[in-house]
Design an enzyme around this catalytic site. Structure first.
Site, PDB file in Angstrom:
ATOM      1  N   CYS A 138       0.121   2.271  -5.310  1.00 11.45           N
ATOM      2  CA  CYS A 138      -0.742   3.320  -5.844  1.00 11.45           C
ATOM      3  C   CYS A 138      -0.157   4.697  -5.566  1.00 11.45           C
ATOM      4  CB  CYS A 138      -2.140   3.225  -5.240  1.00 11.45           C
ATOM      5  SG  CYS A 138      -3.094   1.865  -5.910  1.00 11.45           S
ATOM      6  N   HIS A 177       0.844  -1.193   0.000  1.00  9.97           N
ATOM      7  CA  HIS A 177       0.000   0.000   0.000  1.00  9.97           C
ATOM      8  C   HIS A 177       0.883   1.248   0.000  1.00  9.97           C
ATOM      9  CE1 HIS A 177      -3.639  -2.182   0.303  1.00  9.97           C
ATOM     10  NE2 HIS A 177      -3.463  -2.613   1.547  1.00  9.97           N
TER      11      HIS A 177
END
Length: 828
Positions: free
Chosen positions: A451, A402
């Site tokens: 991301c 993440h």
């Protein structure tokens, strides 16, 4: 007769070597062979071998390597024939040679020594274990000379030197019976500190540790190229020029005396083992003619002496060769976070880190690969990484997990980050880059598989001032303000980025060219077209490539000291044999799946003849490791979660996987428990024997990454002056609790962005199916709001297990004959 065989055993359960030997005898015998055996069995109505069955057996001779005897024995086994029945039939047949095949050998070698290639200075261990009716004695030989003080089953040379290379064999005696082991070849590579000193243990995989180097020669000189790999079994080599194999070049060193113009070209070597295949870098070999030039008819000079031509004469231009760039060292830190405490779980980072580790090691990078790190562990790992950086080093950092990007700064999210998280809970990539620049590194490569959506809960504006240097390359798995994806399925496979990256990473091209090609490949992938595109940022002005050779700089002592520190993260415990009072012997082995994941396996080497049941397992591990007892001591690696290393592990063991070794605070102590029952016992309740084992701090545990605060470098730089909260590394005060409470008001907004509400089904064409079983399947492409949708992987097949063959080259066969003949002449 047949003392070592259970007479009640069905003959279809006999070991393959025994059956093959028996069939060879029966196939070759005319009057006491398989036909006569079939007649005897046919007269016994219990097994009903008919004339049609015999005809079917006879047709086997028409097949390549067909065996009528094998067909007959299989039919008998299918109809319930036991070893006892077979012995009776062979006695009636009167074939003493066939009966001899079923006799208990007076001496049997159970473990043969394996050929191995290893680095000079490491530890060599060759093992030969045998059982006999009398006490067993051992003697090791190197070629035809006895190795002094080598009368134990294990031959250990610590450390090994170049002079120790050669062929080894073990003579085993039991009473008046003598057997020789198979030959084992030992290849010792003289590799400097710049090459892979991280390979402190051989786990069965071949590792490339020496690359060929660019050569510029004149006609008539000698071409010498050298490469090298370590592993078991010993690797095999084949050199290629311009993509074509060169005949009779199957050694590590390629030497061509008196080169000619036709030897000009691009060279590389193919390295293979029983289960693996890899290539070295492709290097240029330039063969220049010897040119002499006459000036004014009076002075003659060679090409090497020409540097200018006088006025009025024509300039002389020779073919220019691009300058070869070097790294003073290569270091890589790979982090894959997947088991998040407060955020969606991921799968692909584990496979991605594993694959990149193997590729980067082929490029001579010192690699540490880590899974599931907390914030303090990530900071301490980065600190250790920074210690190895100095002038001219190529540093590479890969992160999968993440993440987010705010105001041009990228943040990596640890597995213990709260929900929601802010910059103080994460590591800032640009802050790490600033510290790397201070080391005057030759190349800084960041591969960020996460991301880059904006974090709406983080309004900090870091003020990081980076130096203007021409050595930075960023490879982002996705564009700014976009998600990164992984394909969701039932097993494991690569994420989208690494799926294409690993196919290009060994290319001998400028790193930006390599990433450009990866971007083109990703652009053709239908599943993510229009959703994810690779973004490259670079300030690289030179042709720096990950394949560049290593040439240590002036700070040799510093490099040695730092390499020693980094090597700690790769030290595996030595395998060991444990002897129990009952007479059983257990082999305890170790392997590394990642730098913080240890695999332990147990194998029963020897058990007493009167012991009907015997099993060994490991237990009583430190609570720091949080090992689930249900996932320990399983019969297959896959059952305990070992998917990636399973093909390299020995078979017929019990396996245990220990993850998160970075949390280990003390030395790793555990118990090996042996359970056994004896045929003479009235009940089946097993007897227990235990041994306590201390293997110190294996792998990354030696670096003590679990400590909350070790150094302030990474921590201070990553903390931003305008951060709305404090780092969890500090004791939280009331203000800190207030910020966390404030963050909880946004939990409903965050949940609306969770993957469950942003989900699409993507079908991937069967020819594009990844990994595993080679079948088509539907891939689910997960997307996650401002966090990365690095969700789950495809199918990971269980690689087929291959037995590791003992080296059997012509050299060994010839040596075997000469050696045995010479021993027959020596007095006992």
């Amino acid at each position: 007769m047949a003392d070592s065989l259970d007479r009640s055993t069905n003959i279809n359960l006999l070991k393959e070597p025994l059956v093959k030997k028996l069939c060879d005898v029966l196939d070759k015998s005319n009057h006491k062979g398989w036909r006569k055996l079939g007649e005897i069995v046919g007269n016994d109505k219990r097994f009903k071998v008919s004339s049609d069955d015999m005809e079917m057996c006879s047709l086997r001779v028409l097949e390549v390597e067909g065996s009528p005897s094998l067909m007959l024995l299989r039919l008998m086994g299918e109809r319930g024939c036991t070893t006892n029945h077979l012995i009776d039939y062979l006695q009636s047949l009167g074939n003493s040679e066939a009966l001899q095949c079923l006799k208990s050998p007076a001496l049997q070698i159970l473990i043969q020594p394996q050929s191995v290639a290893l680095i000079c200075g490491h530890n060599l261990r060759l093992s030969c274990h045998a059982v006999g009716k009398s006490p067993v004695q051992y003697q090791w030989f190197k070629s035809r000379e006895e190795v002094p003080n080598s009368t134990s089953p294990d031959l250990v040379i610590s450390p090994v030197h170049l002079k120790d290379a050669g062929f080894y064999i073990c003579r085993v005696n039991s009473g008046d019976v003598c057997e020789f082991s198979q030959w084992a070849q030992v290849d010792v590579l003289n590799v400097g500190m710049s090459y892979g000193h991280s390979y402190h243990s051989l786990d069965g995989r071949v590792k490339l540790v020496m690359q060929p180097q660019f050569q510029r020669l004149h006609v008539g000189e000698t071409l010498q190229l050298e490469c090298g790999a370590v592993g078991r079994p010993i690797p095999r080599y084949q050199w290629h020029r311009n993509g074509v194999p060169i005949p009779n070049t199957t050694k590590r060193k390629l030497m061509i005396p008196h080169v000619m113009q036709e030897h000009h070209g691009r060279y590389r070597c193919e390295i293979t083992s029983s289960t693996e295949r890899m290539w070295t870098n492709e290097v240029d070999v330039v063969i220049a003619p010897r040119i002499s030039v006459q000036i004014t008819g009076a002075m003659e000079c060679s090409e090497d002496d020409i540097y200018a031509i006088g006025e009025g004469s024509s300039d002389l231009f020779l073919n220019s060769i691009p300058e070869q760039l070097y790294a003073t060292d290569k270091v890589a830190l790979l982090i894959g976070n997947l088991s998040y405490q407060n955020h969606p779980q991921l799968k692909a980072p584990m496979v991605d880190v594993y694959d990149l580790t193997n590729i980067l090691r082929q490029l001579n990078f010192k690699v540490v690969s880590l899974l599931d790190l907390t914030e303090s562990e990530m900071r301490n790992a980065v600190d250790e990484f920074l210690l190895l950086l100095h002038k001219g080093v190529y540093g590479l950092l890969y992160y999968a997990g993440h993440g987010y990007e705010n105001y041009g700064n990228s943040f990596m999210v640890p597995v213990d980050a709260p929900n929601p998280y802010r910059s103080a809970n994460c590591l800032c990539v640009q802050s790490i880059l600033k510290l790397m620049q201070e080391k005057e590194t030759g190349l800084n490569v960041f591969l960020l598989d996460m991301c880059r959506k904006r974090n709406i809960h983080d309004d900090s504006t870091p003020n990081i001032v980076l130096r203007v240097t021409a050595n930075i390359v960023f490879g982002y798995a996705t564009c700014q303000d976009a998600e990164a994806f992984e394909l969701s399925s039932t097993g494991f496979t690569n994420g989208v980025f690494v799926r294409f990256l690993k196919k290009r990473l060994l290319d001998d091209e400028k790193i930006t060219v390599v990433l450009d090609r990866v971007a083109e490949d990703m652009g053709q992938f239908d599943a993510t077209k229009g959703k994810q595109a690779l973004e490259i940022r670079s300030s690289l002005s030179e042709r720096r490539a990950l394949t560049d050779p290593i040439l240590p700089g002036d700070s040799v002592d510093l490099v040695h000291a730092q390499s020693h520190q980094w090597a700690k993260a790769h030290e595996l415990p030595e395998s060991m044999c444990l002897n129990f009072d009952c007479g059983a012997q257990i082999k305890l082995g170790f392997a590394a799946e990642f730098s913080n994941v240890l695999v332990i396996y147990t194998h029963i080497v020897k058990k007493p003849e009167d012991m009907s049941f015997c099993q060994a397992h490991v237990t009583d591990f430190s609570h720091d490791l949080d090992v689930d007892p249900k996932e320990m001591n399983r019969e297959t690696p896959e059952e305990t979660g070992i998917y990636l290393l399973s093909s390299s592990l020995p078979q017929h063991c019990l396996y245990t996987r220990l993850s998160s070794l970075q949390k280990l605070k003390e030395e790793l102590v555990f118990t090996v428990c042996l359970q056994g029952t004896f045929a003479a016992m009235d009940d089946d309740h097993p007897i227990h024997w235990t041994k306590s084992i201390n293997i110190g701090k294996p792998l990354i545990a030696r670096l003590d990454l679990h400590r909350a605060m070790r150094r302030n470098s990474c921590l201070q730089t990553c903390l931003m002056p305008h951060s709305p909260s404090h780092s969890p590394c500090h004791s939280p005060g009331p203000e800190h609790h207030l910020h966390l409470y404030h963050g909880s008001h946004h939990s409903q907004d965050y949940n609306r962005l969770s993957p469950q509400h942003h989900y699409m089904d993507i079908y991937e064409h069967p020819h594009g199916a990844m990994g595993g079983f080679g079948v088509s399947y539907y891939d689910n492409l997960s997307q996650c709001g401002y966090e990365p949708a690095y969700d789950s992987g495809g199918v990971l097949g269980s690689p087929g297990r291959c037995s590791i063959p003992i080296e059997a080259s012509d050299d060994i066969n010839e040596l075997q004959t000469v050696f045995i003949n010479s021993l027959q002449l020596q007095p006992q």
